[in-house]
Scaffold this motif. Structure first.
Motif, short mmCIF file in Angstrom:
data_model
loop_
_atom_site.label_atom_id
_atom_site.label_comp_id
_atom_site.label_asym_id
_atom_site.label_seq_id
_atom_site.Cartn_x
_atom_site.Cartn_y
_atom_site.Cartn_z
N SER A 59 -35.96 28.06 -86.02
CA SER A 59 -35.96 26.39 -86.50
C SER A 59 -36.45 26.83 -88.02
O SER A 59 -36.39 25.69 -88.53
CB SER A 59 -37.17 25.51 -85.31
OG SER A 59 -36.22 25.76 -84.15
N LEU B 191 -40.07 23.30 -78.39
CA LEU B 191 -39.30 23.70 -79.65
C LEU B 191 -37.79 23.04 -78.60
O LEU B 191 -36.98 22.26 -79.51
CB LEU B 191 -38.39 25.39 -79.83
CG LEU B 191 -39.36 25.35 -80.38
CD1 LEU B 191 -39.35 26.71 -81.08
CD2 LEU B 191 -39.36 24.57 -82.11
N ASP C 254 -41.89 19.63 -82.62
CA ASP C 254 -41.31 20.89 -83.34
C ASP C 254 -42.30 22.49 -84.25
O ASP C 254 -42.12 23.30 -83.60
CB ASP C 254 -39.97 20.89 -83.88
CG ASP C 254 -38.50 20.35 -83.59
OD1 ASP C 254 -38.42 20.77 -82.26
OD2 ASP C 254 -38.00 19.41 -83.99
N ALA D 65 -38.54 29.40 -82.55
CA ALA D 65 -39.54 29.31 -83.62
C ALA D 65 -38.98 29.45 -84.60
O ALA D 65 -38.33 29.05 -85.89
CB ALA D 65 -40.68 30.08 -83.29
#
Length: 343
Positions: free
Chosen positions: A86, A282, A101, A83
């Motif tokens: 990302s 994700l 996402d 996370a």
């Protein structure tokens, strides 16, 4: 507890971002070797050096976090590294993210809060050599079964002259790498627990060395799976197996336990579930978008196109002042592992 969770978040952020920066730096570097010119090229590459330092700093923070909190708390929180990666790739590498996402990031964040609220400080329980040997034998038997299962499918693939990996082989590689990553954290924590029980100080560096060997072996298995298999399957299985292994091994081998208060126990269990769900979303977001209803896909496609247009126009305006490399969202796993995905 919150101190160790913050240390874990910072550590996993350093590890994941550091690996991406190293990968980005190696795009213009020759293959690493012991030649003086090659070493100088790596040493003077800012992206690679920054990534290497962040990776080392993250590893040190992770060891500190493991010395303060149970591995059943640290290992699930470390799953939030994807996370953080990302978010970093979205704002720094200018990658485009879809709604799935962001949902995965929110779930992982809420799960981390739940783990922090439900986790509690625990006194070091006595560890018997029987438990340690039992854990080692269980992992060895599991790997024998997985490797035997994998050889069976590999033999069938060769008999039918098939080039593509079976999905079972991809799952096995992901499980093996994730188990080794989880065991790596458990072995590091075991060194600190044994030190608290009055054993020799030499056990800590020995356990850390064994942990490094487990992590290196995990990367080998993960690389084998990503070389011919699909990154989406291998990465998902590795992430989930790492979290589950860390939790189960911490409780069975290190004597860690769930909180006694019902509310704290519920928060901890929900936190584990939300973190795993966020990590899976994700990793699989690109595939999940294809199965959404058409109206939703149109909304997502239009929002992504707007973001692409905004970023494209801003990159054109700023190209003369500060040229930068724009990396697409689909290349996120390629930056980390350079897999060859198959459709």
């Amino acid at each position: 507890m919150w101190e160790s969770i913050c240390l874990t978040i910072a550590a996993t952020a350093g590890n994941n971002i550091g690996k991406v920066l190293q990968k980005k730096g190696t795009l213009i570097l020759p293959p690493i070797s012991f030649k003086l010119k090659v070493i100088k090229a790596y040493a003077f590459n800012k992206a690679w050096v920054m990534g290497f330092l962040l990776d080392i700093f993250g590893a040190m923070l992770m060891l500190r976090a493991l010395s303060l909190a149970p591995v059943s708390v640290i290992q699930p929180v470390s799953g939030c590294g994807l996370a953080i990666l990302s978010i970093f790739s979205h704002f720094y590498l200018k990658e485009i993210m879809n709604a799935v996402d962001w949902i995965g990031i929110v779930l992982a964040g809420i799960g981390t809060i739940g783990v922090g609220a439900g986790g509690e400080e625990q006194k070091s329980s006595s560890i018997s050599m029987f438990r340690i040997l039992w854990l080692a034998c269980a992992v060895a038997i599991l790997f024998v079964l997985l490797n035997g299962w994998q050889r069976m499918y590999r033999r069938q693939r060769r008999e039918h002259e098939l080039m593509q990996y079976e999905v079972v082989e991809e799952i096995i590689y992901g499980l093996e790498s994730g188990i080794l990553f989880g065991i790596s954290s458990v072995v590091s924590k075991m060194g600190f627990v044994l030190l608290e029980q009055g054993f020799s100080h030499l056990l800590v560096p020995i356990c850390i060395l064994m942990s490094i060997c487990c992590s290196a072996s995990g990367f080998v298995y993960q690389t084998r799976g990503l070389k011919h298999g699909r990154a989406i399957v291998v990465s998902t299985c590795a992430a989930v197996a790492s979290i589950v292994t860390g939790v189960l091994a911490g409780m069975l081998a290190l004597g860690e336990r769930l909180p006694e208060a019902p509310i704290a126990r519920l928060c901890l269990l929900l936190g584990w579930l939300l973190i795993i769900s966020g990590v899976v979303l994700l990793v699989t977001s690109a595939r999940l978008v294809r199965y959404l209803p058409r109206p939703w896909r149109r909304v997502l496609r239009s929002s992504v196109e707007r973001n692409v247009g905004i970023r494209h126009s801003s990159s054109i305006r700023g190209r003369e002042q500060s040229p930068s490399t724009v990396i697409q969202a689909s290349a996120l796993h390629h930056l980390i592992t350079s897999p060859k995905e198959k459709a």
